[in-house]
Scaffold this motif. Structure first.
Motif, PDB file in Angstrom:
ATOM      1  N   CYS A   1       0.873  -1.059  -0.023  1.00  0.00           N
ATOM      2  CA  CYS A   1      -0.045   0.075   0.020  1.00  0.00           C
ATOM      3  C   CYS A   1       0.855   1.252   0.004  1.00  0.00           C
ATOM      4  O   CYS A   1       1.911   1.408   0.626  1.00  0.00           O
ATOM      5  CB  CYS A   1      -0.956   0.004   1.209  1.00  0.00           C
ATOM      6  N   LEU A   2       0.602   2.067  -0.655  1.00  0.00           N
ATOM      7  CA  LEU A   2       1.238   3.435  -0.734  1.00  0.00           C
ATOM      8  C   LEU A   2       0.216   4.410   0.079  1.00  0.00           C
ATOM      9  O   LEU A   2      -1.226   4.571  -0.275  1.00  0.00           O
ATOM     10  CB  LEU A   2       1.281   4.039  -2.054  1.00  0.00           C
ATOM     11  N   GLN A   3       0.867   5.410   0.894  1.00  0.00           N
ATOM     12  CA  GLN A   3      -0.160   6.180   1.738  1.00  0.00           C
ATOM     13  C   GLN A   3       0.459   7.470   1.712  1.00  0.00           C
ATOM     14  O   GLN A   3       1.690   7.919   2.098  1.00  0.00           O
ATOM     15  CB  GLN A   3       0.002   5.673   3.241  1.00  0.00           C
TER      16      GLN A   3
ATOM     17  N   ALA B   1       1.394  14.389  -3.302  1.00  0.00           N
ATOM     18  CA  ALA B   1       1.685  13.035  -2.977  1.00  0.00           C
ATOM     19  C   ALA B   1       0.474  11.920  -3.419  1.00  0.00           C
ATOM     20  O   ALA B   1       0.720  10.825  -3.586  1.00  0.00           O
ATOM     21  CB  ALA B   1       1.850  13.040  -1.338  1.00  0.00           C
ATOM     22  N   THR B   2      -0.758  12.725  -3.014  1.00  0.00           N
ATOM     23  CA  THR B   2      -1.949  11.662  -3.546  1.00  0.00           C
ATOM     24  C   THR B   2      -1.821  11.277  -4.912  1.00  0.00           C
ATOM     25  O   THR B   2      -2.080  10.056  -5.373  1.00  0.00           O
ATOM     26  CB  THR B   2      -2.878  12.478  -3.115  1.00  0.00           C
ATOM     27  N   GLU B   3      -1.812  12.449  -5.859  1.00  0.00           N
ATOM     28  CA  GLU B   3      -1.312  12.008  -7.221  1.00  0.00           C
ATOM     29  C   GLU B   3      -0.446  10.894  -7.703  1.00  0.00           C
ATOM     30  O   GLU B   3      -0.728  10.151  -8.453  1.00  0.00           O
ATOM     31  CB  GLU B   3      -1.438  13.263  -8.061  1.00  0.00           C
ATOM     32  N   LEU B   4       0.630  11.071  -7.173  1.00  0.00           N
ATOM     33  CA  LEU B   4       1.773  10.157  -7.210  1.00  0.00           C
ATOM     34  C   LEU B   4       1.409   8.847  -6.835  1.00  0.00           C
ATOM     35  O   LEU B   4       1.635   7.812  -7.355  1.00  0.00           O
ATOM     36  CB  LEU B   4       3.166  10.534  -6.680  1.00  0.00           C
ATOM     37  N   ALA B   5       0.648   8.623  -5.505  1.00  0.00           N
ATOM     38  CA  ALA B   5       0.240   7.361  -4.964  1.00  0.00           C
ATOM     39  C   ALA B   5      -0.795   6.892  -5.863  1.00  0.00           C
ATOM     40  O   ALA B   5      -0.597   5.397  -6.068  1.00  0.00           O
ATOM     41  CB  ALA B   5      -0.067   7.474  -3.613  1.00  0.00           C
ATOM     42  N   VAL B   6      -1.599   7.569  -6.315  1.00  0.00           N
ATOM     43  CA  VAL B   6      -2.549   6.915  -7.328  1.00  0.00           C
ATOM     44  C   VAL B   6      -2.019   6.290  -8.449  1.00  0.00           C
ATOM     45  O   VAL B   6      -2.198   5.265  -8.871  1.00  0.00           O
ATOM     46  CB  VAL B   6      -3.843   8.082  -7.498  1.00  0.00           C
ATOM     47  N   LYS B   7      -1.117   7.256  -9.162  1.00  0.00           N
ATOM     48  CA  LYS B   7      -0.504   6.794 -10.384  1.00  0.00           C
ATOM     49  C   LYS B   7       0.206   5.426 -10.122  1.00  0.00           C
ATOM     50  O   LYS B   7       0.319   4.667 -11.008  1.00  0.00           O
ATOM     51  CB  LYS B   7       0.322   7.894 -10.999  1.00  0.00           C
ATOM     52  N   THR B   8       1.078   5.382  -9.115  1.00  0.00           N
ATOM     53  CA  THR B   8       1.718   4.327  -8.887  1.00  0.00           C
ATOM     54  C   THR B   8       1.250   3.266  -8.474  1.00  0.00           C
ATOM     55  O   THR B   8       1.406   2.009  -9.075  1.00  0.00           O
ATOM     56  CB  THR B   8       2.897   4.664  -7.784  1.00  0.00           C
ATOM     57  N   CYS B   9       0.116   3.183  -7.830  1.00  0.00           N
ATOM     58  CA  CYS B   9      -0.809   2.044  -7.681  1.00  0.00           C
ATOM     59  C   CYS B   9      -1.488   1.510  -8.793  1.00  0.00           C
ATOM     60  O   CYS B   9      -1.316   0.280  -8.767  1.00  0.00           O
ATOM     61  CB  CYS B   9      -1.535   2.404  -6.334  1.00  0.00           C
ATOM     62  N   ILE B  10      -1.660   2.349  -9.409  1.00  0.00           N
ATOM     63  CA  ILE B  10      -2.395   1.942 -10.688  1.00  0.00           C
ATOM     64  C   ILE B  10      -1.450   0.922 -11.685  1.00  0.00           C
ATOM     65  O   ILE B  10      -1.636  -0.233 -11.956  1.00  0.00           O
ATOM     66  CB  ILE B  10      -3.187   2.892 -11.609  1.00  0.00           C
TER      67      ILE B  10
ATOM     68  N   ARG C   1       1.158  -0.484 -10.824  1.00  0.00           N
ATOM     69  CA  ARG C   1       1.870  -1.626 -10.252  1.00  0.00           C
ATOM     70  C   ARG C   1       0.690  -2.553  -9.683  1.00  0.00           C
ATOM     71  O   ARG C   1       1.011  -3.587  -8.916  1.00  0.00           O
ATOM     72  CB  ARG C   1       2.902  -1.335  -9.211  1.00  0.00           C
ATOM     73  N   ASN C   2      -0.437  -2.275  -9.586  1.00  0.00           N
ATOM     74  CA  ASN C   2      -1.183  -3.123  -9.037  1.00  0.00           C
ATOM     75  C   ASN C   2      -1.197  -3.085  -7.383  1.00  0.00           C
ATOM     76  O   ASN C   2      -1.528  -4.187  -7.005  1.00  0.00           O
ATOM     77  CB  ASN C   2      -1.629  -4.500  -9.827  1.00  0.00           C
ATOM     78  N   TRP C   3      -0.785  -1.930  -7.053  1.00  0.00           N
ATOM     79  CA  TRP C   3      -0.766  -1.940  -5.515  1.00  0.00           C
ATOM     80  C   TRP C   3      -2.049  -1.145  -5.140  1.00  0.00           C
ATOM     81  O   TRP C   3      -2.780  -1.111  -5.878  1.00  0.00           O
ATOM     82  CB  TRP C   3       0.628  -0.971  -4.967  1.00  0.00           C
ATOM     83  N   ARG C   4      -2.013  -1.014  -3.882  1.00  0.00           N
ATOM     84  CA  ARG C   4      -3.282  -0.523  -3.347  1.00  0.00           C
ATOM     85  C   ARG C   4      -3.121   0.831  -2.437  1.00  0.00           C
ATOM     86  O   ARG C   4      -1.787   1.045  -1.839  1.00  0.00           O
ATOM     87  CB  ARG C   4      -3.584  -1.495  -2.131  1.00  0.00           C
TER      88      ARG C   4
END
Length: 216
Positions: free
Chosen positions: A180-182, A190-199, A201-204
């Motif tokens: 998970c990225l928080q 930070a939120t935009e970067l986390a969303v982009k990376t989670c999509i 890499r199929n992370w949460r």
């Protein structure tokens, strides 16, 4: 110690009893529970004082496994999921506590920085939020990451993702682990970067929902 809703990670939305253990040498600059860092014996008080204090401070109480469960009953807690956090809970051997809680009908979750060996019941769900290059100078242990069921990483910029990648290279397998990225402090970038990376890499994505809805 308090009853609330788990606001982060895979158990988001689950009614939970939070037990914050006192003491932490890690030194995260953004920590929102700095009152848990000190282990000064002069700060010890009664459970009643700690549980009913109107605002957080450095005072803490001591008890054993049986006493803690009695406090749950005395307070009328109905949640059956116990989140053991801190401070840094893995400063302590948590096998007696976690085994006792599971044997009495609870599930347990530990939230740790990964800087100590994780000693707990095999049934315990372990969330490692790896704290890298913090003021305390403590290293994240690969053994803690291997034990983790969930690796929940606070990020503000690409550097933090790169640091996580460097740690994960030494983990034997991520199979069965939730990454998970928080975003730190709900920052827009930070939120935009986390969303982009989670999509990608199929992370949460893990949001601190308790802060959005204004609960403890």
């Amino acid at each position: 110690m308090f009853e609330t809703i788990q606001g982060e990670g895979s158990f988001t939305g689950i009614p939970s009893v939070f037990v914050r253990l006192q003491g932490c040498p890690v030194g995260c600059p953004w920590c929102d529970t700095k009152h848990t860092w000190s282990l000064d014996d002069a700060l010890v008080t009664t459970a009643h004082e700690v549980i009913n204090k109107p605002q957080e401070d450095e005072q803490f109480f001591t008890t054993d496994e049986n006493g803690l469960l009695s406090l749950f009953n005395d307070e009328g807690y109905v949640a059956k999921h116990v989140v053991i956090t801190g401070g840094e809970p893995c400063m302590y051997d948590l096998r007696p506590l976690t085994t006792y809680l599971h044997d009495n009908g609870y599930t347990t979750q530990i939230e740790t920085s990964g800087t100590y060996e994780v000693l707990c019941d095999p049934r315990t769900y372990v969330t490692v939020s790896p704290k890298i290059n913090m003021k305390g100078g403590m290293e994240v242990l690969i053994g803690a990451l291997e034990r983790a069921n969930e690796i929940k990483h606070p990020i503000a910029m690409q550097k933090h993702i790169d640091e996580l990648d460097a740690l994960l290279k030494d983990v034997s397998s991520l199979e069965g682990k939730q990454v998970c990225l928080q975003p730190i402090s709900q920052q827009k970038r930070a939120t935009e970067l986390a969303v982009k990376t989670c999509i990608a890499r199929n992370w949460r994505l893990s949001l601190q929902t308790h802060k959005y809805i204004g609960i403890e």
